[in-house]
Motif scaffolding. Structure first.
Motif, PDB file in Angstrom:
ATOM      1  N   ASP A 256       0.849  -1.194   0.000  1.00 13.16           N
ATOM      2  CA  ASP A 256       0.000   0.000   0.000  1.00 13.16           C
ATOM      3  C   ASP A 256       0.883   1.243   0.000  1.00 13.16           C
ATOM      4  OD1 ASP A 256      -2.498  -1.288  -0.049  1.00 13.16           O
ATOM      5  OD2 ASP A 256      -2.323  -1.735   2.092  1.00 13.16           O
ATOM      6  N   ASP A 257       1.576   1.393  -1.103  1.00 14.53           N
ATOM      7  CA  ASP A 257       2.516   2.491  -1.262  1.00 14.53           C
ATOM      8  C   ASP A 257       2.297   3.098  -2.645  1.00 14.53           C
ATOM      9  OD1 ASP A 257       5.248   3.504  -2.383  1.00 14.53           O
ATOM     10  OD2 ASP A 257       5.525   3.515  -0.206  1.00 14.53           O
ATOM     11  N   VAL A 258       1.908   4.359  -2.675  1.00 15.34           N
ATOM     12  CA  VAL A 258       1.557   5.013  -3.932  1.00 15.34           C
ATOM     13  C   VAL A 258       2.721   5.003  -4.913  1.00 15.34           C
ATOM     14  CG1 VAL A 258       0.939   7.233  -4.961  1.00 15.34           C
ATOM     15  CG2 VAL A 258      -0.236   6.448  -2.906  1.00 15.34           C
ATOM     16  N   ASP A 259       3.912   5.352  -4.448  1.00 14.47           N
ATOM     17  CA  ASP A 259       5.064   5.426  -5.353  1.00 14.47           C
ATOM     18  C   ASP A 259       5.426   4.058  -5.909  1.00 14.47           C
ATOM     19  OD1 ASP A 259       5.281   8.166  -5.012  1.00 14.47           O
ATOM     20  OD2 ASP A 259       6.643   7.978  -3.296  1.00 14.47           O
ATOM     21  N   GLU A 260       5.311   3.019  -5.074  1.00 16.89           N
ATOM     22  CA  GLU A 260       5.628   1.669  -5.547  1.00 16.89           C
ATOM     23  C   GLU A 260       4.665   1.246  -6.655  1.00 16.89           C
ATOM     24  OE1 GLU A 260       5.862  -2.949  -3.895  1.00 16.89           O
ATOM     25  OE2 GLU A 260       5.820  -1.275  -2.466  1.00 16.89           O
ATOM     26  N   LEU A 261       3.379   1.557  -6.476  1.00 15.34           N
ATOM     27  CA  LEU A 261       2.399   1.199  -7.496  1.00 15.34           C
ATOM     28  C   LEU A 261       2.634   1.988  -8.776  1.00 15.34           C
ATOM     29  CD1 LEU A 261      -0.113  -0.313  -8.401  1.00 15.34           C
ATOM     30  CD2 LEU A 261      -1.505   1.488  -7.371  1.00 15.34           C
ATOM     31  N   LYS A 262       2.875   3.287  -8.655  1.00 13.04           N
ATOM     32  CA  LYS A 262       3.142   4.099  -9.844  1.00 13.04           C
ATOM     33  C   LYS A 262       4.349   3.572 -10.606  1.00 13.04           C
ATOM     34  CE  LYS A 262       1.333   8.644  -8.499  1.00 13.04           C
ATOM     35  NZ  LYS A 262       1.724  10.039  -8.188  1.00 13.04           N
ATOM     36  N   GLU A 263       5.411   3.264  -9.885  1.00 13.61           N
ATOM     37  CA  GLU A 263       6.628   2.778 -10.531  1.00 13.61           C
ATOM     38  C   GLU A 263       6.382   1.453 -11.246  1.00 13.61           C
ATOM     39  OE1 GLU A 263      11.238   1.546  -9.336  1.00 13.61           O
ATOM     40  OE2 GLU A 263       9.898   2.435  -7.847  1.00 13.61           O
ATOM     41  N   ALA A 264       5.620   0.561 -10.591  1.00 13.28           N
ATOM     42  CA  ALA A 264       5.347  -0.748 -11.197  1.00 13.28           C
ATOM     43  C   ALA A 264       4.527  -0.605 -12.471  1.00 13.28           C
ATOM     44  CB  ALA A 264       4.624  -1.645 -10.193  1.00 13.28           C
ATOM     45  N   VAL A 265       3.497   0.233 -12.417  1.00 14.80           N
ATOM     46  CA  VAL A 265       2.601   0.372 -13.572  1.00 14.80           C
ATOM     47  C   VAL A 265       3.261   1.147 -14.695  1.00 14.80           C
ATOM     48  CG1 VAL A 265       0.431   1.382 -14.362  1.00 14.80           C
ATOM     49  CG2 VAL A 265       0.514   0.135 -12.196  1.00 14.80           C
ATOM     50  N   LEU A 266       3.819   2.308 -14.387  1.00 15.51           N
ATOM     51  CA  LEU A 266       4.392   3.142 -15.434  1.00 15.51           C
ATOM     52  C   LEU A 266       5.600   2.494 -16.092  1.00 15.51           C
ATOM     53  CD1 LEU A 266       4.040   6.647 -13.725  1.00 15.51           C
ATOM     54  CD2 LEU A 266       2.552   5.581 -15.421  1.00 15.51           C
ATOM     55  N   GLY A 267       6.268   1.610 -15.365  1.00 17.75           N
ATOM     56  CA  GLY A 267       7.407   0.906 -15.955  1.00 17.75           C
ATOM     57  C   GLY A 267       7.005  -0.197 -16.918  1.00 17.75           C
ATOM     58  N   LEU A 268       5.709  -0.537 -16.945  1.00 18.85           N
ATOM     59  CA  LEU A 268       5.253  -1.641 -17.795  1.00 18.85           C
ATOM     60  C   LEU A 268       4.257  -1.210 -18.866  1.00 18.85           C
ATOM     61  CD1 LEU A 268       4.735  -4.374 -15.054  1.00 18.85           C
ATOM     62  CD2 LEU A 268       6.428  -4.444 -16.887  1.00 18.85           C
ATOM     63  N   THR A 269       3.947   0.092 -18.947  1.00 21.51           N
ATOM     64  CA  THR A 269       2.908   0.516 -19.893  1.00 21.51           C
ATOM     65  C   THR A 269       3.264   0.228 -21.342  1.00 21.51           C
ATOM     66  OG1 THR A 269       3.824   2.755 -19.816  1.00 21.51           O
ATOM     67  CG2 THR A 269       1.907   2.293 -18.409  1.00 21.51           C
ATOM     68  N   VAL A 270       4.545   0.286 -21.701  1.00 19.84           N
ATOM     69  CA  VAL A 270       4.910   0.037 -23.099  1.00 19.84           C
ATOM     70  C   VAL A 270       4.948  -1.449 -23.415  1.00 19.84           C
ATOM     71  CG1 VAL A 270       6.207   2.179 -23.297  1.00 19.84           C
ATOM     72  CG2 VAL A 270       7.400   0.086 -22.595  1.00 19.84           C
ATOM     73  N   ARG A 271       4.817  -2.294 -22.399  1.00 22.65           N
ATOM     74  CA  ARG A 271       4.894  -3.734 -22.615  1.00 22.65           C
ATOM     75  C   ARG A 271       3.567  -4.432 -22.365  1.00 22.65           C
ATOM     76  NH1 ARG A 271       9.453  -5.740 -18.793  1.00 22.65           N
ATOM     77  NH2 ARG A 271       9.268  -7.634 -20.039  1.00 22.65           N
ATOM     78  N   ALA A 272       2.527  -3.670 -22.095  1.00 30.12           N
ATOM     79  CA  ALA A 272       1.235  -4.263 -21.743  1.00 30.12           C
ATOM     80  C   ALA A 272       0.131  -3.683 -22.616  1.00 30.12           C
ATOM     81  CB  ALA A 272       0.921  -4.009 -20.271  1.00 30.12           C
TER      82      ALA A 272
END
Length: 436
Positions: A256-272
């Protein structure tokens, strides 16, 4: 997971879910109907751009354009029987008592051209599947002939075309082998292969990143201290994705960490092609999905008039569709079936995007909230000419075992608090029916 894929089909309803860049959307007390939410999601998602795939990879994909036969299928006339290739006119008078005798002038074997043609009074030995030699127009099966050295005695007449598989009998050159929009299964792949097509243009399977949010989660197989629970939602979703034909990618547990979720999602947008997360979309201090993406202006958070699965989120993160689901396991399952599965099938070019529905007689009363569409887990079977349905357990949204015992979701409409025993109710099927 490979690189980005574009959209081939832009919906007229793309703005139905997109939110202005300056702020996100959050619906307050008013609930949206299931039909409204589903229509808005389906209006937003696009069919993926077609790609060329080898036949081995194309199974289950939808063909993007007609495939035309360049040659006749089969490409040559062949025999369906072992025997002798002859001229029908030569054996028209053959009988057991007065056989017709022909001279054997050669052989026709599978996988090679015949070594002779058939003239008047002649025959060629032929094996099943071998090309019919020139000059012959019929096949005498071996059980109706007696060979003696270089001669064969034909005991029965056979008309033109007997046991001959003509060239182009299956598909003529220039004809459509498989039409656009067809989902490729075994027979289609076999037909394409027989025509020489090693690859075809299809709508690809969406690559879907699955995330679970929550400080209380641990991976299966690891110790779960008191107060912790193992992540069931990721695996429920992976199963649903594979069954739908998508390609799941396990993104793991996000605290439950906003930055961790943002980093996980934004790092995968070009691959998903799509994201699905569970948890963090309700009202509370730990609603990490809402906190991470609400202010980006890309996500819409709302309440749906359904049970289970009321809190939902949907939108786009850097252009990639993102589904934010509740945290309870049954809510995840129902939300996937109602909203995500149809959207993914549309992305794959499918036309049959909804689960089949039947009318079934309920065995006992099924009760739900009057102001919501209830999806009750039921087991459906056929008995004495009609479908019947029985509840598989309490309606609580944390009881996943009730889903494993079910093959359908009985839908109690808004405005009805109870479906009484003996009444007929619509059931959405998600598994094979049982006969009893």
């Amino acid at each position: 997971m490979d690189g980005p894929r574009g959209g081939a089909e832009t919906s007229q309803m793309d703005d139905a879910v997109q939110v202005p860049e300056s702020h996100g959307h959050e619906h307050g007390g008013e609930m949206r109907s299931v039909d409204d939410v589903r229509a808005s999601i389906l209006g937003s998602v696009q069919t993926l751009a077609p790609i060329e795939l080898h036949l081995q990879e194309a199974f289950g994909c939808v063909l993007a354009k007609d495939v035309v036969a360049e040659l006749d299928i089969p490409p040559f006339s062949s025999t369906g029987m072992d025997g002798f290739a002859v001229r029908a006119s030569d054996v028209a008078a053959a009988t057991v008592d007065d056989p017709v005798t022909l001279r054997i002038v050669g052989r026709a074997l599978v996988g090679r051209p015949p070594d002779a043609t058939v003239g008047g009074g002649e025959a060629v030995r032929i094996a099943t599947g071998a090309p019919v030699p020139g000059g012959a127009d019929t096949i005498v099966p071996i059980e109706h002939a007696v060979a003696e050295g270089e001669m064969v005695h034909v005991l029965k007449p056979f008309g033109p075309g007997a046991f001959v598989r003509p060239a182009g009998q299956d598909v003529r050159a220039g004809g459509v082998l498989v039409p656009a929009g067809r989902r490729l299964s075994g027979p289609e792949l076999g037909l394409l292969a027989s025509s020489g097509h090693a690859s075809v243009l299809v709508y690809p399977r969406p690559r879907v990143v699955v995330l679970s949010t929550g400080d209380e989660l641990v991976e299966p197989g690891r110790p779960a201290p008191f107060g912790m629970v193992r992540d069931a939602n990721s695996y429920t979703l992976i199963g649903g994705l594979r069954e739908a034909g998508a390609v799941p990618y396990l993104g793991g547990i996000i605290r439950d960490d906003v930055d961790e979720l943002k980093e996980a999602v934004l790092g995968l947008t070009v691959r998903a092609d799509t994201f699905i997360s569970s948890g963090g979309v309700s009202v509370g201090e730990r609603d990490v999905v809402k906190k991470a993406f609400f202010r980006r202006g890309d996500m819409d958070f709302y309440r749906v008039a359904m049970q289970p699965g009321m809190p939902q989120g949907f939108g786009r993160i850097d252009g990639v569709p993102y589904f934010g689901l509740p945290g309870n396991p049954v809510s995840v399952f129902v939300s996937f079936e109602v909203f995500i599965r149809p959207a993914l099938l549309k992305m794959m070019g499918r036309r049959d995007i909804f689960r089949p529905e039947i009318m079934a007689v309920v065995e006992t009363d099924i009760t739900g909230p009057r102001d919501k569409l209830q999806f009750a887990r039921v087991r459906v079977w056929r008995e004495r000419g009609e479908w019947r349905a029985a509840s598989t357990g309490p309606p609580a949204s944390n009881l996943l075992a009730t889903v494993t015992k079910a093959n359908g979701l009985a839908m109690i409409p808004v405005g009805s608090e109870t479906a009484p025993a003996g009444s007929r109710i619509k059931v959405m099927l998600f598994r094979a029916l049982e006969e009893e």
